[in-house]
Design an enzyme around this catalytic site. Sequence first.
Site, PDB file in Angstrom:
ATOM      1  N   LEU A  78      28.098  -2.687   1.507  1.00 33.17           N
ATOM      2  CA  LEU A  78      29.242  -2.849   0.627  1.00 33.17           C
ATOM      3  C   LEU A  78      28.673  -3.471  -0.636  1.00 33.17           C
ATOM      4  CD1 LEU A  78      32.328  -2.479   0.483  1.00 33.17           C
ATOM      5  CD2 LEU A  78      32.557  -4.862   1.198  1.00 33.17           C
ATOM      6  N   ASP A  79      28.645  -2.694  -1.708  1.00 31.63           N
ATOM      7  CA  ASP A  79      27.919  -3.088  -2.906  1.00 31.63           C
ATOM      8  C   ASP A  79      28.320  -4.465  -3.415  1.00 31.63           C
ATOM      9  OD1 ASP A  79      26.444  -0.696  -3.078  1.00 31.63           O
ATOM     10  OD2 ASP A  79      28.143   0.317  -4.024  1.00 31.63           O
ATOM     11  N   ARG A  80      27.414  -5.056  -4.152  1.00 36.24           N
ATOM     12  CA  ARG A  80      27.632  -6.392  -4.705  1.00 36.24           C
ATOM     13  C   ARG A  80      28.931  -6.468  -5.507  1.00 36.24           C
ATOM     14  NH1 ARG A  80      23.570  -9.020  -9.245  1.00 36.24           N
ATOM     15  NH2 ARG A  80      24.581 -11.071  -9.442  1.00 36.24           N
ATOM     16  N   SER A  82      31.601  -4.689  -5.035  1.00 32.66           N
ATOM     17  CA  SER A  82      32.753  -4.293  -4.227  1.00 32.66           C
ATOM     18  C   SER A  82      33.160  -5.454  -3.320  1.00 32.66           C
ATOM     19  CB  SER A  82      32.421  -3.059  -3.388  1.00 32.66           C
ATOM     20  OG  SER A  82      32.095  -1.959  -4.219  1.00 32.66           O
TER      21      SER A  82
END
Length: 217
Positions: A78-80, A82
């Site tokens: 889960l991207d930084r 997001s």
Amino acid sequence: MRQFIISENTMQKTSFRNHQVKRFSSQRSTRRKPENQPTRVILFNKPYDVLPQFTDEAGRKTLKEFIPVQGVYAAGRLDRDSEGLLVLTNNGALQARLTQPGKRTGKIYYVQVEGIPTQDALEALRNGVTLNDGPTLPAGAELVDEPAWLWPRNPPIRERKSIPTSWLKITLYEGRNRQVRRMTAHVGFPTLRLIRYAMGDYSLDNLANGEWREATE
């Protein structure tokens, strides 16, 4: 559109706030669950600007500032930039079930986009769009109201006063790098904020941002 039924019995209700955990074991751990060790499943509501890992040489915020549990690893990324649900476990089979493309595990996202998507744009998302790494699988996509459970983001998103924003509920059955953002940009509505709400049978289920709790497999 595939329906998800999230069972309240899936998760224990004890939650924890642990914003300043200063110690975490540096001992290397295998991702395979040791024999006789019970499966652990951690559900974490990841804040914005936190990396989905326990270490970072650049000194950025990581999971170790929130989760004092050893031997668990994130199922997928889960991207930084997001927010929302991150599932961590010591069970490799569970990780595979949640993340491998062939499993087609559904993942539900609430997405704030710039502008108000047209029906043509929504149909394109539902049918699949062609990105630079190939066509996407058909997805669930619908225009929804801003979620009532939404927490304020820090820092807030940058909005342009002359352009309205709207919210989409998007369900994916695959997990490519930054896929939701690329899909909404492809149909002309860039993502401003991205929150993962559910992954398979696991969901945020009123878990506060920055908190974690144990769940059953």
